[in-house]
Write an enzyme that holds these catalytic residues in place. Sequence first.
Site, PDB file in Angstrom:
ATOM      1  N   ASN A 182       4.197   6.601   0.253  1.00 56.84           N
ATOM      2  CA  ASN A 182       3.176   6.455   1.291  1.00 56.84           C
ATOM      3  C   ASN A 182       1.817   7.028   0.889  1.00 56.84           C
ATOM      4  O   ASN A 182       0.830   6.824   1.601  1.00 56.84           O
ATOM      5  CB  ASN A 182       3.654   7.119   2.597  1.00 56.84           C
ATOM      6  N   ARG A 233       0.884  -3.422   4.867  1.00 62.04           N
ATOM      7  CA  ARG A 233       1.971  -2.641   4.253  1.00 62.04           C
ATOM      8  C   ARG A 233       2.400  -1.456   5.141  1.00 62.04           C
ATOM      9  O   ARG A 233       3.567  -1.078   5.166  1.00 62.04           O
ATOM     10  CB  ARG A 233       1.475  -2.142   2.886  1.00 62.04           C
ATOM     11  N   HIS A 257       6.142  -0.137   6.063  1.00 62.27           N
ATOM     12  CA  HIS A 257       6.641   1.216   5.775  1.00 62.27           C
ATOM     13  C   HIS A 257       7.044   1.941   7.055  1.00 62.27           C
ATOM     14  O   HIS A 257       7.940   2.771   7.054  1.00 62.27           O
ATOM     15  CB  HIS A 257       5.593   2.020   5.003  1.00 62.27           C
ATOM     16  N   HIS A 291       2.845  -9.735  -1.217  1.00 60.30           N
ATOM     17  CA  HIS A 291       2.218  -9.314  -2.469  1.00 60.30           C
ATOM     18  C   HIS A 291       1.249 -10.370  -2.991  1.00 60.30           C
ATOM     19  O   HIS A 291       0.817 -10.295  -4.132  1.00 60.30           O
ATOM     20  CB  HIS A 291       3.287  -8.942  -3.508  1.00 60.30           C
TER      21      HIS A 291
HETATM   22  C1  HEM Z   1      10.764  -5.993  -1.041  1.00 58.48           C
HETATM   23  C2  HEM Z   1      10.537  -4.749  -1.305  1.00 58.48           C
HETATM   24  C3  HEM Z   1       9.178  -4.220  -1.588  1.00 58.48           C
HETATM   25  C4  HEM Z   1       8.845  -3.335  -2.558  1.00 58.48           C
HETATM   26  C5  HEM Z   1       9.786  -2.716  -3.568  1.00 58.48           C
HETATM   27  C6  HEM Z   1       7.425  -3.119  -2.482  1.00 58.48           C
HETATM   28  C7  HEM Z   1       6.709  -2.265  -3.289  1.00 58.48           C
HETATM   29  C8  HEM Z   1       5.345  -2.203  -3.348  1.00 58.48           C
HETATM   30  C9  HEM Z   1       4.590  -1.411  -4.291  1.00 58.48           C
HETATM   31  C10 HEM Z   1       5.193  -0.472  -5.312  1.00 58.48           C
HETATM   32  C11 HEM Z   1       3.290  -1.674  -4.087  1.00 58.48           C
HETATM   33  C12 HEM Z   1       2.115  -1.098  -4.875  1.00 58.48           C
HETATM   34  C13 HEM Z   1       1.740   0.265  -4.354  1.00 58.48           C
HETATM   35  C14 HEM Z   1       0.757   0.944  -5.265  1.00 58.48           C
HETATM   36  O1  HEM Z   1       1.112   1.194  -6.430  1.00 58.48           O
HETATM   37  O2  HEM Z   1      -0.371   1.215  -4.827  1.00 58.48           O
HETATM   38  C15 HEM Z   1       3.198  -2.603  -3.009  1.00 58.48           C
HETATM   39  C16 HEM Z   1       2.029  -3.101  -2.502  1.00 58.48           C
HETATM   40  C17 HEM Z   1       1.963  -3.857  -1.373  1.00 58.48           C
HETATM   41  N1  HEM Z   1       3.026  -4.241  -0.577  1.00 58.48           N
HETATM   42 FE1  HEM Z   1       4.960  -4.108  -1.048  1.00 58.48          FE
HETATM   43  N2  HEM Z   1       6.920  -3.868  -1.462  1.00 58.48           N
HETATM   44  C18 HEM Z   1       7.957  -4.544  -0.878  1.00 58.48           C
HETATM   45  C19 HEM Z   1       7.867  -5.360   0.231  1.00 58.48           C
HETATM   46  C20 HEM Z   1       6.736  -5.496   0.993  1.00 58.48           C
HETATM   47  C21 HEM Z   1       6.699  -6.023   2.325  1.00 58.48           C
HETATM   48  C22 HEM Z   1       7.919  -6.460   3.122  1.00 58.48           C
HETATM   49  C23 HEM Z   1       5.398  -6.014   2.714  1.00 58.48           C
HETATM   50  C24 HEM Z   1       4.772  -6.434   4.015  1.00 58.48           C
HETATM   51  C25 HEM Z   1       5.395  -7.032   4.985  1.00 58.48           C
HETATM   52  C26 HEM Z   1       4.619  -5.493   1.602  1.00 58.48           C
HETATM   53  C27 HEM Z   1       3.253  -5.406   1.553  1.00 58.48           C
HETATM   54  C28 HEM Z   1       2.539  -4.922   0.478  1.00 58.48           C
HETATM   55  C29 HEM Z   1       1.105  -5.047   0.355  1.00 58.48           C
HETATM   56  C30 HEM Z   1       0.195  -5.808   1.296  1.00 58.48           C
HETATM   57  C31 HEM Z   1       0.744  -4.365  -0.813  1.00 58.48           C
HETATM   58  C32 HEM Z   1      -0.679  -4.134  -1.362  1.00 58.48           C
HETATM   59  C33 HEM Z   1      -1.153  -2.761  -0.869  1.00 58.48           C
HETATM   60  C34 HEM Z   1      -2.583  -2.366  -1.222  1.00 58.48           C
HETATM   61  O3  HEM Z   1      -3.392  -3.210  -1.633  1.00 58.48           O
HETATM   62  O4  HEM Z   1      -2.908  -1.180  -1.063  1.00 58.48           O
HETATM   63  N3  HEM Z   1       5.473  -5.167   0.592  1.00 58.48           N
HETATM   64  N4  HEM Z   1       4.472  -2.914  -2.563  1.00 58.48           N
END
Ligand code: HEM
Length: 335
Positions: free
Chosen positions: A105, A74, A78, A203
Amino acid sequence: MSPTFNTKSATINMSSLRFLVQLIVLGFAFNLADGQGLKVGFYQKTCPDLESKVKEVVDQVISVAPSLAAPLLRMHFHDCFIRGCDGSVLLESPTNQSEKYAFPNLSLRGFQIIDKVKTAVEKACPMVVSCADILALVARDVTVAIKGPFWEVETGRRDGRVSILNEALTGLIPPSANISILKQGFQQRGLSVKDLVVLSGSHTIGISHCSSFSNRLYNFTGQNDTDPTLDPNYIVKLKIKCNPGDQNSIVEMDPGSVKTFDESYYTLVAKRRGLLQSDAALLDDNETKSYLKFQALNHGPTFFKDFGESMVKMGRIGVLTGTTGEIRKVCTKVN
Ligand code: HEM
């Protein structure tokens, strides 16, 4: 000049103008994701063992802390979405005013792993490899370490010297985004609708805080209601994990296989169990919907290959190359 001629030249001028504007817009988008100056093996001569060194540190870390794979993947996203892939997400500021301190972040983790990799790399090749490239390599290697796809990472990015909290606050797409905001956010960076649905497949791993989706459980339209697009049986389960007002508890994004990179995200979303509104929104567009249904029904036949391709594209957004930017000595500080 006859009025006819005037009208015609006005028309020509208007259409040339429109074309010019289109060209500029396209050029801008193209420039954002064209990655000029990047290539696979950029450090082949200057730091030949770079990729094996990065992999060694990543494999060691993920073998003891597999849950760090998700936030490290992630982190590259970002980084790239704000000011391009320039390592700006890593910069610290004495007054907490850099991207790192922006709300979206605050849930990133694993900064110390980037520092660990950078230290190992600096030891072998001082002042050669950028922190932006380390982020891109780490994102690939953590994905591989949790059984996801391998892709060749283009390198040659240089590090930025600017990082602004407010840019991350307003520029990162919120979890409440609908499909048009999502498409726009990707398009502005030269990424396609396909890239959107493919990269959202990230995700399949990791966790989310209740705060990122609890409005869907308790107060969707301000009437103490639930999100009608979320499976009601799933809502019952999620409410057990997230009490009203609970911001801090965490929920697995893809329950059961949270530490394995697979295509099961698409099955979840197709069953209306995508955790975030932005996940559910992928059912609101024909292209994203048909992609996710195809992957869900056929055990993700092309997901891994598509993911690698979209990650390469994402890694090209707004890069600094050549003599622009710098190679930071320490990832948290400009030189
Ligand atoms: C399409 C728009 C996207 C939105 C709105 C979004 C939003 C989010 C949010 C809100 C979380 C949870 C954060 C939390 O509450 O701790 C999350 C987790 C995550 N996102 Fe996204 N995301 C998007 C796209 C992406 C992309 C493009 C990637 C990677 C290329 C990605 C990788 C991840 C990963 C791996 C997690 C898990 C993080 C963890 O376990 O700490 N996301 N995302």
